[in-house]
Design an enzyme around this catalytic site. Sequence first.
Site, PDB file in Angstrom:
ATOM      1  N   ARG A 113       0.686  -1.268  -0.167  1.00 50.06           N
ATOM      2  CA  ARG A 113      -0.511   0.250  -0.733  1.00 50.06           C
ATOM      3  C   ARG A 113       0.716   0.642   0.204  1.00 50.06           C
ATOM      4  O   ARG A 113       1.925   0.953   0.739  1.00 50.06           O
ATOM      5  CB  ARG A 113      -0.688   0.102   1.219  1.00 50.06           C
ATOM      6  CG  ARG A 113      -1.774  -0.603   1.707  1.00 50.06           C
ATOM      7  CD  ARG A 113      -2.590   0.088   0.108  1.00 50.06           C
ATOM      8  NE  ARG A 113      -4.650  -1.370   0.125  1.00 50.06           N
ATOM      9  CZ  ARG A 113      -4.870  -2.450  -0.506  1.00 50.06           C
ATOM     10  NH1 ARG A 113      -3.250  -2.584  -1.888  1.00 50.06           N
ATOM     11  NH2 ARG A 113      -5.091  -3.445  -0.794  1.00 50.06           N
ATOM     12  N   HIS A 173      -1.054   0.423  -9.619  1.00 49.39           N
ATOM     13  CA  HIS A 173      -1.196  -0.497  -8.483  1.00 49.39           C
ATOM     14  C   HIS A 173      -1.884  -1.453  -9.326  1.00 49.39           C
ATOM     15  O   HIS A 173      -3.770  -1.568  -9.592  1.00 49.39           O
ATOM     16  CB  HIS A 173      -3.071   0.077  -7.824  1.00 49.39           C
ATOM     17  CG  HIS A 173      -3.475  -0.325  -6.906  1.00 49.39           C
ATOM     18  ND1 HIS A 173      -3.455   0.355  -5.410  1.00 49.39           N
ATOM     19  CD2 HIS A 173      -3.267  -1.845  -6.209  1.00 49.39           C
ATOM     20  CE1 HIS A 173      -4.026  -1.004  -4.476  1.00 49.39           C
ATOM     21  NE2 HIS A 173      -3.781  -1.937  -5.367  1.00 49.39           N
TER      22      HIS A 173
HETATM   23  P1  NAP Z   1      -1.455 -11.219   5.174  1.00 50.32           P
HETATM   24  O1  NAP Z   1      -1.859 -13.108   4.895  1.00 50.32           O
HETATM   25  O2  NAP Z   1      -2.200 -10.958   6.317  1.00 50.32           O
HETATM   26  O3  NAP Z   1       0.130 -11.669   5.192  1.00 50.32           O
HETATM   27  C1  NAP Z   1       0.383 -10.366   6.357  1.00 50.32           C
HETATM   28  C2  NAP Z   1       1.995 -10.742   7.630  1.00 50.32           C
HETATM   29  O4  NAP Z   1       2.106  -9.175   7.590  1.00 50.32           O
HETATM   30  C3  NAP Z   1       1.510 -11.278   8.222  1.00 50.32           C
HETATM   31  O5  NAP Z   1       3.115 -12.096   8.039  1.00 50.32           O
HETATM   32  C4  NAP Z   1       1.780 -10.296   9.361  1.00 50.32           C
HETATM   33  O6  NAP Z   1       2.488 -11.224  10.520  1.00 50.32           O
HETATM   34  C5  NAP Z   1       2.244  -8.983   9.134  1.00 50.32           C
HETATM   35  N1  NAP Z   1       2.332  -8.124  10.091  1.00 50.32           N
HETATM   36  C6  NAP Z   1       1.425  -7.899   9.752  1.00 50.32           C
HETATM   37  N2  NAP Z   1       1.446  -5.968  10.690  1.00 50.32           N
HETATM   38  C7  NAP Z   1       2.883  -6.811  11.360  1.00 50.32           C
HETATM   39  C8  NAP Z   1       3.798  -5.789  11.917  1.00 50.32           C
HETATM   40  N3  NAP Z   1       3.026  -4.612  13.064  1.00 50.32           N
HETATM   41  N4  NAP Z   1       4.301  -6.544  12.007  1.00 50.32           N
HETATM   42  C9  NAP Z   1       5.126  -7.218  11.565  1.00 50.32           C
HETATM   43  N5  NAP Z   1       4.842  -7.423  10.732  1.00 50.32           N
HETATM   44  C10 NAP Z   1       3.149  -7.722  10.506  1.00 50.32           C
HETATM   45  O7  NAP Z   1      -1.895 -11.134   4.141  1.00 50.32           O
HETATM   46  P2  NAP Z   1      -1.678 -10.752   2.427  1.00 50.32           P
HETATM   47  O8  NAP Z   1      -2.597 -11.793   2.514  1.00 50.32           O
HETATM   48  O9  NAP Z   1       0.057 -11.726   2.323  1.00 50.32           O
HETATM   49  O10 NAP Z   1      -1.805  -9.271   1.694  1.00 50.32           O
HETATM   50  C11 NAP Z   1      -0.716  -8.562   2.105  1.00 50.32           C
HETATM   51  C12 NAP Z   1      -0.911  -7.355   1.558  1.00 50.32           C
HETATM   52  O11 NAP Z   1      -1.186  -6.973   0.017  1.00 50.32           O
HETATM   53  C13 NAP Z   1      -2.832  -6.633   1.493  1.00 50.32           C
HETATM   54  O12 NAP Z   1      -2.435  -6.701   2.870  1.00 50.32           O
HETATM   55  C14 NAP Z   1      -2.150  -5.686   0.510  1.00 50.32           C
HETATM   56  O13 NAP Z   1      -2.552  -4.198   1.146  1.00 50.32           O
HETATM   57  C15 NAP Z   1      -1.640  -6.150  -0.847  1.00 50.32           C
HETATM   58  N6  NAP Z   1      -2.076  -5.729  -1.636  1.00 50.32           N
HETATM   59  C16 NAP Z   1      -1.590  -5.374  -3.007  1.00 50.32           C
HETATM   60  C17 NAP Z   1      -1.366  -6.063  -3.632  1.00 50.32           C
HETATM   61  C18 NAP Z   1      -1.826  -4.946  -5.538  1.00 50.32           C
HETATM   62  O14 NAP Z   1      -1.998  -5.219  -6.275  1.00 50.32           O
HETATM   63  N7  NAP Z   1      -0.774  -3.853  -5.141  1.00 50.32           N
HETATM   64  C19 NAP Z   1      -2.563  -7.003  -4.822  1.00 50.32           C
HETATM   65  C20 NAP Z   1      -3.453  -7.956  -3.399  1.00 50.32           C
HETATM   66  C21 NAP Z   1      -2.618  -7.523  -2.089  1.00 50.32           C
HETATM   67  P3  NAP Z   1       2.061 -12.476  10.883  1.00 50.32           P
HETATM   68  O15 NAP Z   1       2.070 -13.153  10.440  1.00 50.32           O
HETATM   69  O16 NAP Z   1       2.624 -12.952  12.240  1.00 50.32           O
HETATM   70  O17 NAP Z   1       0.679 -12.426  11.723  1.00 50.32           O
HETATM   71  C1  GLV Z   2      -5.549  -4.858  -4.245  1.00 46.41           C
HETATM   72  O1  GLV Z   2      -5.031  -4.268  -3.610  1.00 46.41           O
HETATM   73  C2  GLV Z   2      -5.660  -5.929  -2.850  1.00 46.41           C
HETATM   74  O2  GLV Z   2      -5.270  -5.872  -1.653  1.00 46.41           O
HETATM   75  O3  GLV Z   2      -5.721  -7.193  -3.215  1.00 46.41           O
END
Ligand code: NAP
Ligand code: GLV
Length: 312
Positions: free
Chosen positions: A227, A275
């Site tokens: 983000r 994005h």
């Molecule tokens: P997720 O499965 O919830 O993983 C989040 C990770 O971040 C977990 O390992 C979590 O730790 C860690 N984390 C959260 N808060 C933290 C903190 N304060 N300190 C250290 N580590 C922390 O999320 P995801 O599905 O992988 O997605 C990640 C992000 O990618 C989304 O939130 C979104 O913003 C972004 N995204 C972007 C796009 C795009 O098109 N650009 C598309 C999809 C997603 P724990 O495992 O220990 O809880």
């Molecule tokens: C896209 O940005 C997502 O959070 O899936």
Amino acid sequence: MTTLLAVVPTFIARLWTEPLAQYAPWLKVVIHGQDDYKPEEIDYALGFRPPPGLFKTLPNVKVIFSLGAGVDGFLSDKDFPKQIPLVRFVDHTLSREMMQYVVLHTLMFHRTQRQFDRAQAQKQWAQMFPPRRTEDTRVGILGLGEIGTMAGEYLARLDFPVSGWSRTKKSVPDIKSFAGDGELEAFLGQSDILVCLLPLTPATYHILNKKTFAQLPKGAYVINAARGGHLVEDDLIAAIDSGHLAGATLDVFETEPLPATSPIWTHPKITMTPHVAAMTDPRVASRTVADAIAGHMKGAKLDNVVDFELGY
Ligand code: NAP
Ligand code: GLV
């Protein structure tokens, strides 16, 4: 009749109504901003960046589905009804696109592809940008969740030394785990390519800042596909222009669309995309939501429910 409110752009509403009608013919779907509906008739809702205040007007909504993996667009609504479960989108196809984006931009930097592009534009036969050894290019992933873990596993298969930083300690083959604020500096100090895949929460807002960059090895590269709110854009540009960082790839921005006045558009050491690192596939998401609603109506436990305390 069970009714779902879809908060999606009206010009692409059909992309959602058609698969929802296929996977959940028993569901009445109304489109916010297009169809008339009474707030009390809404049982379920889905959306990505909904208008603030909308969900608190739905007295009977039982579950809200995010069409994105990130739910910051919901939690930034101070009136979001936190007694209602919010389910985020977790899907192999979305994680795979994100993994591909991270692998692509890691390799683009590692293989000095942008220098070759510039040389080609000047018709230069530039056998002068050798990649450094893969074993010496350590990739550090902020956020070792669904997406970070998949990206790390593929990078490890390409022989990059990979580490990840998360809130809680992980045990993933070939990925060194760092956890918590106490291990952030050590993690950064060994990250030649820093990839941000964290959720945006109060704890991670502006985590990519001048202090973070100073703790990276000289010549490090930053990839932010999470983000825009994670990054202090001016600090990044200053760290690149000072020569401390080699450059960056950015998919997300504090203000989207990126304003025409932003220096990021034309910075020679920043690669940017609008994005698009991963896009939710309406067919896949419609099926996921239809299955989850059917299960919820039968009393099944919901998967991927957001923890409002943690913010993800
Ligand atoms: P997720 O499965 O919830 O993983 C989040 C990770 O971040 C977990 O390992 C979590 O730790 C860690 N984390 C959260 N808060 C933290 C903190 N304060 N300190 C250290 N580590 C922390 O999320 P995801 O599905 O992988 O997605 C990640 C992000 O990618 C989304 O939130 C979104 O913003 C972004 N995204 C972007 C796009 C795009 O098109 N650009 C598309 C999809 C997603 P724990 O495992 O220990 O809880
Ligand atoms: C896209 O940005 C997502 O959070 O899936």
